[in-house]
Design a protein around this motif. Structure first.
Motif, PDB file in Angstrom:
ATOM      1  N   SER A 220       9.565  -8.120  -1.849  1.00 39.55           N
ATOM      2  CA  SER A 220       7.732  -7.501  -1.912  1.00 39.55           C
ATOM      3  C   SER A 220       7.212  -7.675  -3.203  1.00 39.55           C
ATOM      4  CB  SER A 220       8.434  -5.605  -1.946  1.00 39.55           C
ATOM      5  OG  SER A 220       9.367  -5.562  -2.877  1.00 39.55           O
ATOM      6  N   ARG A 221       6.224  -6.491  -3.211  1.00 41.85           N
ATOM      7  CA  ARG A 221       5.420  -6.397  -4.630  1.00 41.85           C
ATOM      8  C   ARG A 221       5.959  -6.310  -6.275  1.00 41.85           C
ATOM      9  NH1 ARG A 221       2.023  -6.001  -0.889  1.00 41.85           N
ATOM     10  NH2 ARG A 221      -0.827  -7.007  -1.199  1.00 41.85           N
ATOM     11  N   ALA A 222       7.258  -5.545  -5.218  1.00 42.27           N
ATOM     12  CA  ALA A 222       8.039  -5.602  -6.305  1.00 42.27           C
ATOM     13  C   ALA A 222       8.581  -6.585  -7.515  1.00 42.27           C
ATOM     14  CB  ALA A 222       9.232  -4.848  -6.353  1.00 42.27           C
ATOM     15  N   SER A 223       8.722  -7.997  -6.684  1.00 40.85           N
ATOM     16  CA  SER A 223       9.460  -9.053  -7.311  1.00 40.85           C
ATOM     17  C   SER A 223       7.944  -9.208  -8.376  1.00 40.85           C
ATOM     18  CB  SER A 223       9.200 -10.076  -6.464  1.00 40.85           C
ATOM     19  OG  SER A 223       7.594 -10.434  -5.850  1.00 40.85           O
ATOM     20  N   ARG A 224       7.166  -8.623  -8.839  1.00 48.19           N
ATOM     21  CA  ARG A 224       5.895  -9.073  -9.810  1.00 48.19           C
ATOM     22  C   ARG A 224       7.063  -7.827 -11.011  1.00 48.19           C
ATOM     23  NH1 ARG A 224       0.460  -7.434  -6.613  1.00 48.19           N
ATOM     24  NH2 ARG A 224       0.843  -9.058  -4.719  1.00 48.19           N
ATOM     25  N   LEU A 225       7.470  -6.967 -10.842  1.00 48.51           N
ATOM     26  CA  LEU A 225       7.849  -6.282 -11.948  1.00 48.51           C
ATOM     27  C   LEU A 225       9.975  -6.240 -11.922  1.00 48.51           C
ATOM     28  CD1 LEU A 225       7.075  -2.349 -10.553  1.00 48.51           C
ATOM     29  CD2 LEU A 225       6.215  -4.263 -11.793  1.00 48.51           C
TER      30      LEU A 225
ATOM     31  N   ILE B 103      13.031  -0.713   1.297  1.00 47.50           N
ATOM     32  CA  ILE B 103      12.421  -2.028   1.949  1.00 47.50           C
ATOM     33  C   ILE B 103      11.076  -1.735   2.763  1.00 47.50           C
ATOM     34  CG2 ILE B 103      13.899  -1.177   4.031  1.00 47.50           C
ATOM     35  CD1 ILE B 103      14.466  -4.226   3.966  1.00 47.50           C
ATOM     36  N   GLN B 104      10.533  -2.305   3.247  1.00 49.12           N
ATOM     37  CA  GLN B 104       9.364  -1.820   3.915  1.00 49.12           C
ATOM     38  C   GLN B 104       9.392  -1.617   5.459  1.00 49.12           C
ATOM     39  OE1 GLN B 104       9.658  -4.976   2.692  1.00 49.12           O
ATOM     40  NE2 GLN B 104       8.055  -5.928   1.379  1.00 49.12           N
ATOM     41  N   ALA B 105       9.333  -0.757   5.975  1.00 52.58           N
ATOM     42  CA  ALA B 105       9.442   0.354   6.660  1.00 52.58           C
ATOM     43  C   ALA B 105       9.036  -0.521   8.714  1.00 52.58           C
ATOM     44  CB  ALA B 105       8.850   1.897   7.467  1.00 52.58           C
ATOM     45  N   ARG B 106       7.869  -1.929   8.274  1.00 52.55           N
ATOM     46  CA  ARG B 106       7.741  -2.000   8.839  1.00 52.55           C
ATOM     47  C   ARG B 106       8.874  -3.117   9.589  1.00 52.55           C
ATOM     48  NH1 ARG B 106       5.141  -5.370   5.103  1.00 52.55           N
ATOM     49  NH2 ARG B 106       5.759  -7.814   5.060  1.00 52.55           N
ATOM     50  N   LYS B 107       9.970  -3.918   8.527  1.00 52.28           N
ATOM     51  CA  LYS B 107      11.254  -4.930   8.503  1.00 52.28           C
ATOM     52  C   LYS B 107      12.784  -3.528   9.036  1.00 52.28           C
ATOM     53  CE  LYS B 107       9.989  -7.882   5.098  1.00 52.28           C
ATOM     54  NZ  LYS B 107       9.792  -7.925   3.626  1.00 52.28           N
TER      55      LYS B 107
ATOM     56  N   ASN C 176      13.694   3.115   2.701  1.00 52.26           N
ATOM     57  CA  ASN C 176      12.574   2.397   3.539  1.00 52.26           C
ATOM     58  C   ASN C 176      10.837   3.205   2.958  1.00 52.26           C
ATOM     59  OD1 ASN C 176      11.387   3.581   5.889  1.00 52.26           O
ATOM     60  ND2 ASN C 176      13.551   3.766   6.492  1.00 52.26           N
ATOM     61  N   THR C 177       9.993   2.094   3.324  1.00 50.59           N
ATOM     62  CA  THR C 177       8.711   2.955   2.869  1.00 50.59           C
ATOM     63  C   THR C 177       8.057   4.420   3.301  1.00 50.59           C
ATOM     64  OG1 THR C 177       7.540   1.256   4.080  1.00 50.59           O
ATOM     65  CG2 THR C 177       8.312   0.494   1.915  1.00 50.59           C
ATOM     66  N   LYS C 178       9.145   4.433   4.975  1.00 49.09           N
ATOM     67  CA  LYS C 178       8.770   6.412   5.628  1.00 49.09           C
ATOM     68  C   LYS C 178       9.480   7.083   4.705  1.00 49.09           C
ATOM     69  CE  LYS C 178       5.789   4.390   9.010  1.00 49.09           C
ATOM     70  NZ  LYS C 178       5.299   3.795   9.424  1.00 49.09           N
TER      71      LYS C 178
ATOM     72  N   VAL D  66       6.103  -0.072  -1.629  1.00 42.67           N
ATOM     73  CA  VAL D  66       6.172  -0.465  -3.056  1.00 42.67           C
ATOM     74  C   VAL D  66       5.773  -1.755  -3.448  1.00 42.67           C
ATOM     75  CG1 VAL D  66       8.399   0.501  -2.330  1.00 42.67           C
ATOM     76  CG2 VAL D  66       8.005  -2.147  -1.770  1.00 42.67           C
ATOM     77  N   PRO D  67       5.416  -2.026  -5.016  1.00 39.04           N
ATOM     78  CA  PRO D  67       6.865  -0.956  -5.670  1.00 39.04           C
ATOM     79  C   PRO D  67       6.326   0.375  -6.464  1.00 39.04           C
ATOM     80  CG  PRO D  67       5.466  -2.060  -7.155  1.00 39.04           C
ATOM     81  CD  PRO D  67       5.096  -2.757  -5.624  1.00 39.04           C
ATOM     82  N   ALA D  68       7.060   0.749  -7.339  1.00 42.27           N
ATOM     83  CA  ALA D  68       6.802   2.900  -7.576  1.00 42.27           C
ATOM     84  C   ALA D  68       7.888   2.377  -8.566  1.00 42.27           C
ATOM     85  CB  ALA D  68       6.812   4.353  -6.814  1.00 42.27           C
TER      86      ALA D  68
ATOM     87  N   THR E  18       2.115   4.572  -9.549  1.00 40.53           N
ATOM     88  CA  THR E  18       2.431   3.314  -8.700  1.00 40.53           C
ATOM     89  C   THR E  18       1.612   1.857  -8.886  1.00 40.53           C
ATOM     90  OG1 THR E  18       0.757   4.087  -7.434  1.00 40.53           O
ATOM     91  CG2 THR E  18       3.269   4.565  -6.644  1.00 40.53           C
ATOM     92  N   GLU E  19       1.380   1.265  -7.769  1.00 40.26           N
ATOM     93  CA  GLU E  19       0.236   0.093  -7.743  1.00 40.26           C
ATOM     94  C   GLU E  19      -0.024  -1.322  -9.313  1.00 40.26           C
ATOM     95  OE1 GLU E  19      -2.337  -0.526  -6.549  1.00 40.26           O
ATOM     96  OE2 GLU E  19      -2.256   1.048  -5.266  1.00 40.26           O
ATOM     97  N   SER E  20       0.735  -2.204  -8.111  1.00 40.44           N
ATOM     98  CA  SER E  20       1.851  -3.177  -9.369  1.00 40.44           C
ATOM     99  C   SER E  20       1.038  -3.262 -10.328  1.00 40.44           C
ATOM    100  CB  SER E  20       2.197  -3.968  -8.390  1.00 40.44           C
ATOM    101  OG  SER E  20       1.291  -4.730  -7.254  1.00 40.44           O
TER     102      SER E  20
END
Ligand SMILES: N[C@@H](CCC(=O)N[C@@H](CS)C(=O)NCC(=O)O)C(=O)O
Length: 217
Positions: free
Chosen positions: A10-15, A32-36, A48-50, A63-65, A74-76
């Motif tokens: 997810s975009r958490a990889s940046r962190l 994890i992303q809810a869509r998954k 998950n995100t929900k 995510v991330p937070a 929030t906001e990577s």
């Protein structure tokens, strides 16, 4: 203790990449992303995100937070700059002028580039590019990237990196945004400096360490 919410994929990889660069300690909360997830609100669903407890952290359900000793962010890309400044060193801005340039390029990445490159990775996930209609859509996306990639290509003629003539948190954030098109080399065709810059960023041991953990997730 710093908590990072979000899986590696997810975009958490940046962190997590930044954590490898700077060596700071953290606790990973693998949201994890809810869509998954088939039924994100089921009692036995993974975090998950929900999930309501995560929505209490980020009502946007993304995510991330982070929670850094009670400071929830929030906001990577904002988190990247916050953590770089907190820990200091060459990845962080040296002065206000550099910070201004870093904000400029991070906002540019979020608005002019990521809004488009994310469509490529989302299409990859859905197998969208296998059909003729999908390939036509991908070509339109490629056209939309020509202006921002052209601007970045010209900028990189003056330096190997985006700001301050060294690898900074801006390169890290932008490399993660440009990575979304890497599976489609035609979208980077005509942008040799951007391509070389991306390879330069990804050749860093910290990126490779993050990527190994991402692959293993
Ligand atoms: N602008 C936000 C975007 C965050 C975002 O869209 N995250 C995705 C994962 S990469 C997400 O959580 N999506 C929720 C979902 O798919 O359920 C940031 O950079 O942090």
């Amino acid at each position: 203790m710093l908590t990072i919410y979000g899986v590696y994929k997810s975009r958490a990889s940046r962190l997590y990449w930044l954590a490898e660069e700077l060596g700071f300690a953290f606790r990973k909360e693998p949201v994890i992303q809810a869509r998954k997830v088939a039924n994100p609100l089921a009692a036995d669903a993974p975090l998950n995100t929900k999930t309501p407890s995560f929505l209490a952290v980020n009502p946007m359900g993304q995510v991330p937070a982070i929670d850094d000793g009670g400071l929830v962010l929030t906001e990577s890309l904002a988190i990247l700059l916050y953590l770089a400044k907190k820990h200091g060193g060459p990845l962080a801005p040296n002065d206000l002028a550099e910070e201004g340039r870093m904000l400029q390029w991070l906002f540019w990445g979020a608005t002019a580039v990521e809004t488009v490159t994310v469509l490529v990775t989302q299409g990859d996930e859905k197998g969208e590019w296998k059909t003729e209609a999908g390939r036509a859509k991908l070509a339109v996306i490629g056209e939309a990237l020509k202006q921002p990639f052209g601007v970045f290509e010209a900028h990189l003629s003056t330096s190997d990196y985006t700001v301050g003539d060294r690898f900074t948190v801006v390169d890290l954030g932008l490399a993660e945004i440009v990575r979304y098109v890497q599976g489609h080399p035609e979208l980077l065709q005509g942008f040799p400096r951007v391509t070389a810059w991306l390879e330069r960023c990804q050749s860093r041991p910290a990126f490779k360490a993050m990527w190994e953990k991402r692959d293993a997730e």
